[in-house]
Scaffold this motif. Structure first.
Motif, short mmCIF file in Angstrom:
data_model
loop_
_atom_site.label_atom_id
_atom_site.label_comp_id
_atom_site.label_asym_id
_atom_site.label_seq_id
_atom_site.Cartn_x
_atom_site.Cartn_y
_atom_site.Cartn_z
N ASP A 29 0.83 -1.32 -0.09
CA ASP A 29 -0.08 -0.02 -0.10
C ASP A 29 0.72 1.22 -0.23
OD1 ASP A 29 -2.21 -1.59 0.12
OD2 ASP A 29 -2.37 -1.39 2.28
N VAL A 30 1.96 1.22 0.85
CA VAL A 30 2.68 2.45 0.85
C VAL A 30 3.53 2.64 -0.46
CG1 VAL A 30 4.84 3.47 2.07
CG2 VAL A 30 2.94 2.22 3.46
N GLU A 31 3.98 1.54 -0.86
CA GLU A 31 4.56 1.60 -2.39
C GLU A 31 3.92 2.04 -3.31
OE1 GLU A 31 6.30 -2.22 -2.82
OE2 GLU A 31 7.67 -1.88 -1.30
N GLU A 32 2.42 1.56 -3.32
CA GLU A 32 1.75 2.24 -4.44
C GLU A 32 1.46 3.76 -4.11
OE1 GLU A 32 -0.78 2.95 -7.35
OE2 GLU A 32 0.41 1.29 -7.04
N ILE A 33 1.21 4.12 -2.81
CA ILE A 33 1.25 5.63 -2.53
C ILE A 33 2.32 6.28 -3.14
CG2 ILE A 33 0.72 7.29 -0.69
CD1 ILE A 33 -0.82 5.13 0.66
N ALA A 34 3.52 5.81 -2.76
CA ALA A 34 4.85 6.49 -3.12
C ALA A 34 4.60 6.63 -4.62
CB ALA A 34 5.85 6.03 -2.68
N ARG A 35 4.38 5.66 -5.57
CA ARG A 35 4.31 5.69 -6.82
C ARG A 35 3.43 6.83 -7.58
NH1 ARG A 35 5.46 0.00 -6.40
NH2 ARG A 35 3.20 -0.44 -6.31
N ARG A 36 2.22 6.78 -6.98
CA ARG A 36 1.22 7.59 -7.35
C ARG A 36 1.47 9.13 -6.92
NH1 ARG A 36 -4.34 6.18 -4.84
NH2 ARG A 36 -2.94 6.43 -2.99
N VAL A 37 2.12 9.38 -5.79
CA VAL A 37 2.49 10.69 -5.51
C VAL A 37 3.77 11.08 -6.56
CG1 VAL A 37 3.87 12.05 -3.81
CG2 VAL A 37 2.20 10.68 -3.14
N THR A 38 4.69 10.34 -6.73
CA THR A 38 5.60 10.55 -7.85
C THR A 38 5.17 11.02 -8.96
OG1 THR A 38 7.18 9.19 -6.46
CG2 THR A 38 7.83 9.77 -8.67
N ARG A 39 4.28 10.05 -9.69
CA ARG A 39 3.64 10.17 -11.15
C ARG A 39 2.80 11.67 -11.02
NH1 ARG A 39 1.99 4.90 -10.69
NH2 ARG A 39 -0.03 5.26 -9.65
N GLU A 40 2.09 11.84 -9.89
CA GLU A 40 1.53 13.16 -9.89
C GLU A 40 2.43 14.27 -9.96
OE1 GLU A 40 -1.18 13.06 -6.58
OE2 GLU A 40 -2.46 11.56 -7.40
N GLU A 41 3.48 14.35 -9.21
CA GLU A 41 4.53 15.11 -9.14
C GLU A 41 5.24 15.35 -10.56
OE1 GLU A 41 7.23 14.61 -6.03
OE2 GLU A 41 5.60 15.19 -4.37
N LEU A 42 5.70 14.36 -11.41
CA LEU A 42 6.31 14.35 -12.51
C LEU A 42 5.21 14.92 -13.59
CD1 LEU A 42 8.06 10.99 -12.45
CD2 LEU A 42 9.21 13.11 -12.36
N HIS A 43 3.89 14.63 -13.48
CA HIS A 43 2.83 15.13 -14.31
C HIS A 43 2.55 16.70 -14.21
CE1 HIS A 43 -0.44 15.48 -16.73
NE2 HIS A 43 -1.27 15.71 -15.83
N ARG A 44 2.53 17.32 -12.97
CA ARG A 44 2.55 18.57 -12.52
C ARG A 44 3.78 19.49 -13.13
NH1 ARG A 44 1.30 18.42 -6.53
NH2 ARG A 44 -0.21 16.63 -6.87
#
Length: 107
Positions: free
Chosen positions: A90-105
């Motif tokens: 769960d933590v790894e998935e949250i970290a991946r999602r945050v990273t993707r959102e930051e890269l997209h922004r």
């Protein structure tokens, strides 16, 4: 009705009354033991008539007071909530999602 039939019926009724009295005594003893083992803090809340009826039905089915059932259900819910911690996945998935959102922004 004959005397033996009356006596049999009276005996059945006495047995039923004794059984009900035993069940009520057990329920009262269980609640008293529970109250003695816990802090008594009053909690007042408003619930729907439907929820009230369901709680009363379940308490009757379990032969315990409604307040004892509510305490039991609340304790179970708290224990289950505490046991529902995040897994490593769960933590790894949250970290991946945050990273993707930051890269997209930043793109």
């Amino acid at each position: 009705m004959t005397d033996p039939a009356k006596a049999a019926r009276r005996a059945r009724h006495d047995a039923i009354r004794a059984q009900v009295a035993d069940e009520e005594t057990e329920a009262a003893e269980a609640e008293a033991a529970e109250n003695a083992a816990t802090l008594d803090v009053s909690l007042h809340l408003r619930i729907s008539h439907t929820l009230d009826a369901e709680l009363r039905r379940r308490a009757a089915a379990e032969h315990i007071p409604t307040s004892a059932l509510v305490r039991k259900l609340l304790a179970q819910a708290v224990r289950q909530h505490d046991a529902c911690g995040l897994t490593a996945a769960d933590v790894e998935e949250i970290a991946r999602r945050v990273t993707r959102e930051e890269l997209h922004r930043s793109a």
